[in-house]
Design a protein around this motif. Structure first.
Motif, short mmCIF file in Angstrom:
data_model
loop_
_atom_site.label_atom_id
_atom_site.label_comp_id
_atom_site.label_asym_id
_atom_site.label_seq_id
_atom_site.Cartn_x
_atom_site.Cartn_y
_atom_site.Cartn_z
N ALA A 60 5.77 0.50 14.96
CA ALA A 60 5.66 -0.65 14.05
C ALA A 60 4.70 -1.71 14.57
N ALA A 61 4.11 -2.41 13.61
CA ALA A 61 3.38 -3.64 13.92
C ALA A 61 4.08 -4.76 13.15
N VAL A 62 4.20 -5.92 13.78
CA VAL A 62 4.70 -7.10 13.07
C VAL A 62 3.58 -8.14 13.17
N LEU A 63 3.11 -8.59 12.04
CA LEU A 63 1.96 -9.49 12.06
C LEU A 63 2.09 -10.55 10.98
N SER A 64 1.43 -11.68 11.20
CA SER A 64 1.51 -12.75 10.21
C SER A 64 0.31 -12.66 9.25
N GLY A 65 -0.01 -11.43 8.84
CA GLY A 65 -1.17 -11.22 7.96
C GLY A 65 -0.73 -11.04 6.52
N ASN A 66 -1.67 -10.55 5.69
CA ASN A 66 -1.37 -10.43 4.27
C ASN A 66 -1.50 -9.02 3.73
N ARG A 67 -1.95 -8.10 4.56
CA ARG A 67 -2.09 -6.72 4.07
C ARG A 67 -1.55 -5.76 5.10
N ASN A 68 -0.92 -4.69 4.66
CA ASN A 68 -0.29 -3.78 5.61
C ASN A 68 -0.39 -2.33 5.17
N PHE A 69 -1.41 -2.01 4.38
CA PHE A 69 -1.56 -0.62 3.94
C PHE A 69 -1.64 0.29 5.16
N GLU A 70 -1.20 1.52 4.95
CA GLU A 70 -1.17 2.47 6.06
C GLU A 70 -2.54 2.59 6.71
N ALA A 71 -2.54 2.60 8.02
CA ALA A 71 -3.74 2.76 8.85
C ALA A 71 -4.64 1.53 8.87
N ARG A 72 -4.27 0.45 8.15
CA ARG A 72 -5.13 -0.73 8.19
C ARG A 72 -5.01 -1.42 9.56
N ILE A 73 -3.80 -1.50 10.07
CA ILE A 73 -3.61 -2.24 11.32
C ILE A 73 -3.98 -1.38 12.52
N HIS A 74 -3.48 -0.15 12.54
CA HIS A 74 -3.85 0.80 13.58
C HIS A 74 -3.58 2.20 13.02
N PRO A 75 -4.49 3.16 13.27
CA PRO A 75 -4.30 4.48 12.66
C PRO A 75 -2.97 5.13 13.03
N ASN A 76 -2.42 4.80 14.20
CA ASN A 76 -1.17 5.46 14.61
C ASN A 76 0.09 4.69 14.27
N ALA A 93 -1.68 -23.70 0.43
CA ALA A 93 -2.83 -22.85 0.76
C ALA A 93 -2.36 -21.45 1.14
N THR A 94 -1.24 -21.36 1.83
CA THR A 94 -0.69 -20.04 2.18
C THR A 94 -0.37 -19.26 0.91
N ILE A 95 0.17 -19.95 -0.08
CA ILE A 95 0.51 -19.29 -1.36
C ILE A 95 -0.77 -18.90 -2.11
N GLY A 96 -1.76 -19.78 -2.09
CA GLY A 96 -3.04 -19.46 -2.74
C GLY A 96 -3.70 -18.26 -2.08
N ASN A 97 -3.62 -18.20 -0.77
CA ASN A 97 -4.27 -17.13 -0.02
C ASN A 97 -3.89 -15.74 -0.54
N MET A 98 -2.61 -15.57 -0.85
CA MET A 98 -2.16 -14.22 -1.19
C MET A 98 -2.29 -13.87 -2.67
N ALA A 99 -3.11 -14.60 -3.41
CA ALA A 99 -3.34 -14.26 -4.82
C ALA A 99 -3.77 -12.79 -4.99
N PRO A 100 -4.67 -12.26 -4.14
CA PRO A 100 -5.01 -10.84 -4.33
C PRO A 100 -3.80 -9.93 -4.17
N GLU A 101 -2.85 -10.33 -3.32
CA GLU A 101 -1.67 -9.48 -3.12
C GLU A 101 -0.77 -9.54 -4.35
#
Ligand code: SF4
Length: 955
Positions: free
Chosen positions: A582-598, A307-315
């Motif tokens: 830096a942010a370290v997160l167990s998410g799937n997306r990390n585009f600039e400013a997505r996690i926090h603007p700074n 399921a973890t592998i399926g989740n990141m299909a958009p990535e």
């Protein structure tokens, strides 16, 4: 009464038997293979779609030709055939779900006005909405964080939640999982998915069963591919059509087979594996394709890993990342609380269809085969800006140092190298940086102070091996410092092995005397309550809490960008010193400013690595060679000292797979939905009474609705040009999701309706109110309307403005649209290549329609946006060859005729006549991008919503 025509493949309806001897009917692919012998070698995912096409072959929406075309799927054929795929069910998250519910409610209002029973408007397939996108990490690091965050969430979203409550009681097939239960894809995996389904209207003694399949209004819907369910994310208009029984139309896909061999090595997690898979498939360019996993490695990995592998299909860009059903899937269904009857039926059905078991190499003809030996996967992170940029754990430190001074276009941060290791004092709480005596920073939650007091700060403050030591007691901040450490996202929180690994690592770290600096924003946001339950039962939750990972919410939080703010002191230190935090997160997306603007550097990592980096405090700490921190008696503690063994994880997995716990938990959706949800007062009744609200309003799509559509529009004359756009206009340019400017038409409207600027919220949260959304159409602050001449320096003005004609009067696009509509003048928009690219967003098409725009003429269209324009009754017209608005020399003051000669047909030629102010005119032929016969019908009815409404009311 006319007799329904016989099913063209009636002979393929067969019977299967479960282990307990219960019978069910099914549309047999093996039987169909007698006519089309290659079916047995088709990818499993294609065969599941074929079953739907076969079962729904009614000669109207789905024809025998569709069955034949798909049964003849060839691995490398040219893809021109469209498949009408009728899905079993629909899932929604709350941001995208509210506008869909508003449309359904509006249809009910129409039914009532026409003296029809409102109950005729009912989703024809089950629809499940999970309220998961709204909770933010305002509070963290305290046992009260969950409660406080939920309180704020309910304050902010009261009107939306009232509306959902109305929907729950009004529609039989519409369920809502209230806030505080989990994240849509994890709940889907653990609870909604029931194996095989039968129609709610099937009352036969031996009902007909079919496989689960779905579309969801969130791109990571593909997580469900891990349990053999065909499904993916779609835009709101497609989801709406699917819930009202319309097929989802798609071009026949290529299917890339992904052969997994070998075994993951000790210490390597499913997160590491998915980061590998993402990097490999990105390079393979699988956009628009199905990916299907097979081989002995695929058979060996656990369902949550699948399921973890399926989740990141958009990535990785694929439509799906599909794993066929096998013994592991059956065991997962048993362990997560599906009933014995459901599990037996599920297994028996798939066996009868010949779809059970992980395919071996050579079993299936794929378009292409990609391979990975699981034994080669190593601990990884991905970032700092893109999920496909995988970095070996041991290379992170050097990678970050390199990127620090590389130019932006090389994915770097463009900073002077000499500043890399400089550190700056961080004045926490106005107490000279003394952590032990910290007082609340201005504007920060009181709980931060308690967190500071609760945590042991007596341990020696960790300083990165790469940074000069700070004076004792002085908190400093520097490049690469971890400022957000979040165990977040259904991608990983659905996976007990990585969540238990995080807990075990925390236990060992605490026992070794390691701590996390209190100014790091730490949060734990699981995708279901089951996670907390098994972490508690395993005795691991207290250790995570000791390191600051208190429960912050059951929802998307940091994954969707709801990380909440950092303290003002940290924000100031970052902006003043131009720091790369830096942010370290167990998410799937990390585009600039997505996690926090700074925060410019965002790394995706497994939950145990998130905890480890929170302790280390800086991404330039090389965890493969340097200590994670100093433990008891100043002893260096290394990652290897605290990393849990597979045996330890396995021993604790028994707490995670308890069918009774799953059942008890999800029973509460009905019996105990929580104090906050219970206190929401929704209106009752079959028809919504549309109370005054700036969040929810009756959408105007059915104003003046009649059972008979107007005569098919034979084009239009004298249209004015609303905008001339360049290439790659995104759906976010057309309908932004972010903040609302005070001086914009939407801001002005909100203020006029008593909403102060502080409560504007975002366009995304106001998608249930068309007054806001139509004013927000083309209101992106970065959009450039090339009708506006550039200034003396050649700079093009940005923002949603146009020149009203005649007279070249500059005004907001919304204001011009209202003026044109008032005088009855149609309008058109011109674009370049890839018009409507970006995430599928129904409001990009809805807003266009509500502004009175009759056609969009572009060089090319993004697939979903083109379909959405047709779905809203707007003509997509495509230039041919090298033609463009530039080659026509358009400036914006011309008038346009769209001449449709004869009956409307898919992809027909249409004449565009340009009338210039000097009296000259020019003709050009463009292609009508209404692509299929059903789309012609949608258009003739004024869009898909009136089309479906007429069908439902006529039934
Ligand atoms: S946690 Fe992330 S991936 Fe999962 S539904 Fe929420 S936003 Fe999407």
């Amino acid at each position: 009464m006319a007799k329904a025509p016989a099913h063209a493949f009636a002979s393929t309806l067969k019977t299967f038997k479960t282990a307990s001897g219960k019978s069910g009917k099914y549309w047999s692919l093996k039987e169909l293979a007698k006519q089309y012998p290659t079916i047995g070698r088709l990818p499993v995912s294609i065969r599941i779609v074929l079953e739907s096409v076969l079962r729904n072959c009614d000669g109207q929406k789905v024809s025998p030709k569709h069955v034949e075309e798909l049964a003849h799927w060839a691995p490398n054929a040219e893809r021109t055939d469209e498949i009408p795929f009728v899905v079993t069910r629909v899932v929604l998250q709350d941001f995208t779900g509210v506008p869909l519910l508003a449309d359904l409610a509006a249809m009910r209002s129409v039914a009532a006005k026409l003296n029809k029973s409102p109950k005729t408007i009912e989703p024809l397939v089950p629809v499940d909405l999970v309220v998961d996108h709204s909770v933010m990490v305002d509070y963290y690091g305290t046992p009260k964080a969950l409660d406080l965050n939920m309180k704020l969430e309910f304050q902010r979203n009261n009107e939306r939640y009232q509306f959902m409550k109305w929907g729950m009681q009004a529609f039989d097939t519409f369920r809502v999982v209230p806030p505080g239960f989990g994240i849509v894809h994890q709940v889907n995996l653990e609870y909604f998915a029931r194996g095989v389904y039968k129609s709610p209207h099937d009352k036969a003694d031996t009902p007909t069963y079919y496989p689960d399949s779905l579309v969801g209004t969130d791109s990571h819907t593909t997580m469900i591919n891990g349990v053999g369910v065909v499904g993916w994310g779609v835009g709101g208009i497609e989801a709406e059509a699917a819930m009202l029984g319309q097929p989802v139309y798609m071009l026949t896909p290529d299917v890339v087979g992904f052969e997994l061999t070998g075994k993951l090595r000790e210490g390597v997690t499913a997160t590491d594996l998915v980061l590998y898979v993402t990097a490999i498939l990105r390079a393979e360019k699988v956009v628009g394709k199905f990916v299907e996993f097979f081989g002995p490695g695929a058979a060996s990995i656990a369902v949550p890993d699948r399921a973890t592998i399926g989740n990141m299909a958009p990535e990785y860009g694929a439509t799906m990342g599909f794993f066929p059903v096998d013994e592991m899937t059956v065991a997962y269904f048993e362990g997560t609380g599906r009933t014995k009857e459901e599990v037996e039926r599920f297994e028996a059905y798939y066996k009868a269809q010949g779809l059970f078991g992980m395919p071996a190499p050579g079993d299936i003809d794929y378009t292409k085969i990609v391979k990975l030996d699981l034994g080669t996967v190593s601990p990884s992170l991905a970032g700092p800006k893109r999920p496909q940029d995988r970095i070996d754990l041991g290379h992170l430190s050097t990678k970050f140092s390199e990127l620090y001074s590389k130019p932006n276009d090389a994915n770097g941060f463009n900073q002077p190298p000499e500043k890399l290791k400089q550190r700056y004092p961080l004045a926490i709480a106005g107490q000279g940086g003394d952590e032990e005596a910290a007082a609340p920073p201005a504007g920060s939650p009181r709980e931060l102070v308690e967190m500071v007091a609760n945590r042991s700060t007596k341990a020696a403050a960790h300083t990165s091996a790469t940074a000069p030591p700070a004076p004792k007691g002085q908190v400093t901040i520097g490049n690469g410092d971890v400022l957000i450490a979040a165990i977040t996202s259904c991608t990983n929180t659905s996976n007990p092995s990585v969540m238990l690994a995080a807990g075990l690592l925390a236990k060992k770290a605490v026992e070794a005397g390691l701590t996390v600096k209190p100014h790091i924003k730490t949060s734990l946001a699981p995708g279901s309550r089951i996670v907390t339950e098994y972490l508690e039962k395993a005795g691991l939750l207290p250790y995570l809490e000791k390191l600051g990972f208190y429960l912050a919410g059951y929802g998307c939080t940091t994954c969707i960008g709801n990380a909440g703010d950092l303290t003002p002191e940290i924000n100031e230190a970052i902006t003043k010193n131009d720091l790369i935090g830096a942010a370290v997160l167990s998410g799937n997306r990390n585009f600039e400013a997505r996690i926090h603007p700074n925060l410019k550097a965002n790394f995706l990592a497994s939950p145990p690595l998130v905890v480890a980096f929170a302790i280390a405090g800086n991404v330039m700490t090389d965890l493969m060679t340097e200590p994670v921190g100093k433990g008891k008696n100043g002893k260096d503690v290394y990652l290897g000292d605290i990393w849990p063994s597979p045996k330890e994880i396995d021993e604790n997995l028994r707490f995670a797979m308890n069918a009774k716990s799953f059942r008890a938990n999800y029973d509460k959706v009905k019996t105990d939905p929580g104090k906050f949800w219970s206190s929401i007062k929704g209106t009752e009744g079959q028809v919504y009474d549309w109370p005054k609200s700036t969040y929810i309003a009756e959408p105007p799509f059915f104003e003046g609705f009649k059972m008979k559509p107007h005569a098919a529009d034979a084009g239009f004359k004298g249209a004015r040009i609303m905008a001339l756009f360049g290439d790659s206009i995104t759906t976010d340019h057309i309908s932004p999701a972010g903040s609302i400017k005070e001086s914009s038409p939407a801001g002005i409207w909100l203020k006029a309706h008593g909403v102060p600027k502080a409560d504007f919220n975002s366009y995304g949260s106001r998608r249930g109110n068309h007054d806001v959304m139509m004013r927000g159409t083309f209101a992106n602050v970065r959009i450039k309307n090339l009708m506006i001449p550039p200034d003396a320096n050649g700079t093009q003005e940005e923002g949603g403005v146009t020149l009203f004609q005649p007279g070249n009067q500059k005004m907001f696009i919304y204001d011009a649209a209202m003026k044109y509509m008032e005088e009855g003048t149609p309008t058109v928009v011109f674009g370049g290549e890839e018009y409507g690219t970006g995430s599928s967003r129904d409001w990009a098409a809805k807003g266009t329609q509500l502004l009175g725009i009759k056609a969009v003429v572009a060089r090319s269209f993004e697939r979903i946006h083109r379909a959405n324009l047709v779905g809203m009754g707007v003509l997509p017209l495509q230039f041919r060859g090298a033609d463009s608005w530039q080659t026509l020399g358009l400036t914006g003051d011309e008038k346009i005729d769209v001449v449709i000669g004869g009956e409307l047909k898919p992809q027909m030629d249409v004449k565009l006549v340009v009338h210039r102010p000097d009296g000259n005119h020019q003709e050009v032929t463009v292609r009508l991008r209404i692509d299929t016969p059903i789309e012609v019908d949608y258009y003739k009815h004024g869009g898909i919503l009136p089309f479906v409404l007429r069908q439902l009311l006529a039934a």
